[in-house]
Design a protein around this motif. Sequence first.
Motif, PDB file in Angstrom:
ATOM      1  N   PRO A   1       0.819  -1.222   0.000  1.00 16.88           N
ATOM      2  CA  PRO A   1       0.000   0.000   0.000  1.00 16.88           C
ATOM      3  C   PRO A   1       0.852   1.272   0.000  1.00 16.88           C
ATOM      4  O   PRO A   1       0.522   2.236  -0.693  1.00 16.88           O
ATOM      5  N   LEU A   2       1.941   1.255   0.733  1.00 14.83           N
ATOM      6  CA  LEU A   2       2.823   2.417   0.777  1.00 14.83           C
ATOM      7  C   LEU A   2       3.454   2.673  -0.593  1.00 14.83           C
ATOM      8  O   LEU A   2       3.462   3.797  -1.090  1.00 14.83           O
ATOM      9  N   LEU A   3       3.978   1.609  -1.217  1.00 17.21           N
ATOM     10  CA  LEU A   3       4.601   1.763  -2.532  1.00 17.21           C
ATOM     11  C   LEU A   3       3.585   2.185  -3.591  1.00 17.21           C
ATOM     12  O   LEU A   3       3.877   3.032  -4.438  1.00 17.21           O
ATOM     13  N   THR A   4       2.405   1.613  -3.538  1.00  9.13           N
ATOM     14  CA  THR A   4       1.359   1.983  -4.492  1.00  9.13           C
ATOM     15  C   THR A   4       1.010   3.459  -4.339  1.00  9.13           C
ATOM     16  O   THR A   4       0.873   4.186  -5.329  1.00  9.13           O
ATOM     17  N   GLY A   5       0.883   3.894  -3.100  1.00 10.27           N
ATOM     18  CA  GLY A   5       0.593   5.307  -2.854  1.00 10.27           C
ATOM     19  C   GLY A   5       1.698   6.217  -3.372  1.00 10.27           C
ATOM     20  O   GLY A   5       1.426   7.265  -3.966  1.00 10.27           O
ATOM     21  N   LEU A   6       2.944   5.804  -3.158  1.00 11.74           N
ATOM     22  CA  LEU A   6       4.068   6.606  -3.647  1.00 11.74           C
ATOM     23  C   LEU A   6       4.082   6.664  -5.167  1.00 11.74           C
ATOM     24  O   LEU A   6       4.318   7.715  -5.760  1.00 11.74           O
ATOM     25  N   LEU A   7       3.842   5.536  -5.815  1.00 11.20           N
ATOM     26  CA  LEU A   7       3.806   5.516  -7.279  1.00 11.20           C
ATOM     27  C   LEU A   7       2.658   6.368  -7.816  1.00 11.20           C
ATOM     28  O   LEU A   7       2.826   7.073  -8.827  1.00 11.20           O
ATOM     29  N   ASP A   8       1.516   6.330  -7.134  1.00  9.93           N
ATOM     30  CA  ASP A   8       0.396   7.162  -7.559  1.00  9.93           C
ATOM     31  C   ASP A   8       0.729   8.651  -7.455  1.00  9.93           C
ATOM     32  O   ASP A   8       0.303   9.435  -8.304  1.00  9.93           O
ATOM     33  N   ARG A   9       1.517   9.021  -6.457  1.00  9.00           N
ATOM     34  CA  ARG A   9       1.917  10.419  -6.302  1.00  9.00           C
ATOM     35  C   ARG A   9       2.838  10.881  -7.434  1.00  9.00           C
ATOM     36  O   ARG A   9       2.947  12.073  -7.693  1.00  9.00           O
ATOM     37  N   LEU A  10       3.465   9.957  -8.116  1.00 10.32           N
ATOM     38  CA  LEU A  10       4.401  10.303  -9.190  1.00 10.32           C
ATOM     39  C   LEU A  10       3.758  10.299 -10.572  1.00 10.32           C
ATOM     40  O   LEU A  10       4.453  10.482 -11.569  1.00 10.32           O
ATOM     41  N   ARG A  11       2.492  10.104 -10.675  1.00  5.16           N
ATOM     42  CA  ARG A  11       1.823  10.099 -11.976  1.00  5.16           C
ATOM     43  C   ARG A  11       1.749  11.471 -12.562  1.00  5.16           C
ATOM     44  O   ARG A  11       1.543  12.459 -12.011  1.00  5.16           O
TER      45      ARG A  11
END
Length: 136
Positions: free
Chosen positions: A126-136
């Motif tokens: 969940p943390l990594l997914t959230g971080l990747l979403d912030r980089l879109r």
Amino acid sequence: MAVREELTDADYVALADFRHTLRQFLAFSEGRAAECGLTPQQHQALLAIRGAPGGSVSIGYVAERLILKPHSASGLVDRLEALGLVTRRSSAEDRRQALLALTPKAETLLGQLSAAHREEVVRLRPLLTGLLDRLR
């Protein structure tokens, strides 16, 4: 050449957080490998051998997966063999090529390590997914 968007302060924060999270995972992985008497590189080699599609693994494959020079991978495999974790056999197609296999001892160690790593990846997802979403 494609036009690049300017990086924002939020992008830098997200990239820094992403790198920090990756480093935390690597520190976790290194610690778990050490608890089993392995270096991180030895653990990675065992995982590369076990995870190879098709099951035929050469030293060249290990070198490629670990981003090593062939002679460095050969030395790593020598050490794994001395620890009783890997066996070599000559390829039926090319007798000059050694094919690698894990020993039962390595399978047991790798199974323990991989179960712990899978749990950690699930925890971090969940943390990594959230971080990747912030980089879109």
